[in-house]
Design an enzyme around this catalytic site. Structure first.
Site, PDB file in Angstrom:
ATOM      1  N   ALA A 233       0.831  -1.253   0.080  1.00  0.00           N
ATOM      2  CA  ALA A 233       0.031  -0.124   0.055  1.00  0.00           C
ATOM      3  C   ALA A 233       0.960   1.259   0.205  1.00  0.00           C
ATOM      4  O   ALA A 233       0.360   2.246  -0.346  1.00  0.00           O
ATOM      5  CB  ALA A 233      -0.955   0.001   1.283  1.00  0.00           C
ATOM      6  N   ALA A 260      -2.203  -9.041  -7.102  1.00  0.00           N
ATOM      7  CA  ALA A 260      -1.653  -7.740  -6.847  1.00  0.00           C
ATOM      8  C   ALA A 260      -0.363  -7.391  -7.580  1.00  0.00           C
ATOM      9  O   ALA A 260      -0.388  -6.524  -8.278  1.00  0.00           O
ATOM     10  CB  ALA A 260      -1.692  -7.300  -5.271  1.00  0.00           C
ATOM     11  N   GLY A 261       0.774  -8.096  -7.204  1.00  0.00           N
ATOM     12  CA  GLY A 261       2.177  -7.668  -7.862  1.00  0.00           C
ATOM     13  C   GLY A 261       2.111  -8.328  -9.257  1.00  0.00           C
ATOM     14  O   GLY A 261       2.605  -7.500 -10.014  1.00  0.00           O
ATOM     15  N   ASP A 262       1.418  -9.390  -9.697  1.00  0.00           N
ATOM     16  CA  ASP A 262       1.323  -9.741 -10.911  1.00  0.00           C
ATOM     17  C   ASP A 262       0.651  -8.674 -11.970  1.00  0.00           C
ATOM     18  O   ASP A 262       1.278  -8.449 -12.918  1.00  0.00           O
ATOM     19  CB  ASP A 262       0.510 -11.016 -11.110  1.00  0.00           C
ATOM     20  CG  ASP A 262       0.937 -12.197 -10.254  1.00  0.00           C
ATOM     21  OD1 ASP A 262       2.116 -12.170  -9.750  1.00  0.00           O
ATOM     22  OD2 ASP A 262      -0.015 -13.064  -9.742  1.00  0.00           O
TER      23      ASP A 262
END
Length: 311
Positions: A233, A260-262
């Site tokens: 965040a 989220a990271g992908d």
């Protein structure tokens, strides 16, 4: 941009929230894999993405491949191994939206994608037409040591011939025999990374570093050219070897942190490859990632994709 994502995709069983008795919770069937998720979002954004993996000759494999194609991902480099099956995992989420996994993948087809010199030579030739080669820590973890050596030799050859190597430092301790082996493999990957996409939590687990500058300095010393350190965040810290800057993230109500990271990686790579600055591409990465985590599952509906027009 024409990008090949190397990795594993597994059959997913999802039961929603954590429960003491999984047998009493109805499971939903889907699929998931970190590099596959990135390939899907790259395709949606307009990049030409291909997925490089191995699947079985079975109905579940056929169904998954068909879903990837529906999402615009090229599957011509998916090898069908009639002697193997895809891996399976169960996923649940706690109250904060964080994920919890159980895996069954010890003999999955993707483990054997580079288990011979002939396969290495064939894949090297097939990838010679691509601009970017994308892989993750999981791509490394699911193959054995000899296959890792072939993978790095292939990547080095492709890089010499002008291809860009992109590495997402996705670390899952359960997939590695030891921390030492994981550290050595990650260092080899960072050494040939034109773009490194580590995550502060993963780097802290693997190396014990909690300071962002220490993490970036170590990865740069390995040899990475461009670094984007994802920090949840808080946002991310971008470094091109000359300047280092924080790019603030977007705080939203989290439903599910899966992908989220992908998804961040996909938007960053797509827009960075179009000539945008690190900061601009990272802002768009945050927009996509913050949208994805407001929905259940790794791949959101196309109708829920955000607009980047105002950025």
């Amino acid at each position: 941009m024409k990008i090949a994502a190397i990795g594993e995709c597994m059959l997913e069983m999802s039961s929603g929230s954590l429960a003491p008795d999984l047998a009493k919770v109805p499971a939903l069937i889907g699929y998931g894999g970190d590099t596959l998720n990135t390939a899907v979002y790259l395709a949606r954004l307009g990049s030409k993405s291909s997925f490089v993996t191995a699947m079985g000759n079975d109905n579940a494999s056929d169904w998954m491949i068909a879903q990837w194609e529906k999402n615009g991902v090229d599957t011509s480099l998916v090898k069908i191994d009639s002697t193997k099956r895809p891996g399976v995992y169960h996923i649940s989420n706690d109250e904060s939206g964080e994920r919890h996994f159980i895996y069954w993948r010890n003999d999955a087809a993707a483990k054997y994608i580079l288990d011979s010199d002939a396969k290495q030579q064939r894949l090297t030739s097939q990838l010679s037409d691509f601009d970017f080669i994308y892989l993750s820590g999981i791509s490394l973890a699911v193959i054995d040591a000899a296959s890792q050596d072939r993978l790095f030799a292939m990547l080095q050859e492709l890089q010499i011939n002008g291809k860009k190597i992109v590495f997402d430092g996705n670390y899952r301790p359960v997939l590695w025999e030891s921390t030492d082996l994981a550290q050595k493999a990650f260092s080899r990957a960072y050494a040939i990374s034109d773009i490194a996409l580590p995550t502060i939590d993963d780097e802290s687990m693997l190396y014990g570093e909690a300071d962002k500058d220490a993490v970036i300095d170590r990865i740069r010393q390995c040899g990475a050219r461009e670094i984007v350190l994802k920090m949840g965040a808080e946002g991310c810290c971008v470094d091109d070897g000359i300047t280092r800057a924080m790019v603030i993230g977007r705080r939203v109500e989290v439903v599910d942190t899966t992908s989220a990271g992908d998804s961040f990686n996909a938007a960053f790579l797509h827009y960075r490859s179009q000539g945008e600055s690190q900061e601009s591409a990272a802002k768009k990465g945050h927009i996509l990632a913050s949208t994805v985590i407001q929905h259940k599952g790794a791949i959101i509906a196309e109708s829920d994709m955000p607009s980047f027009q105002s950025i």
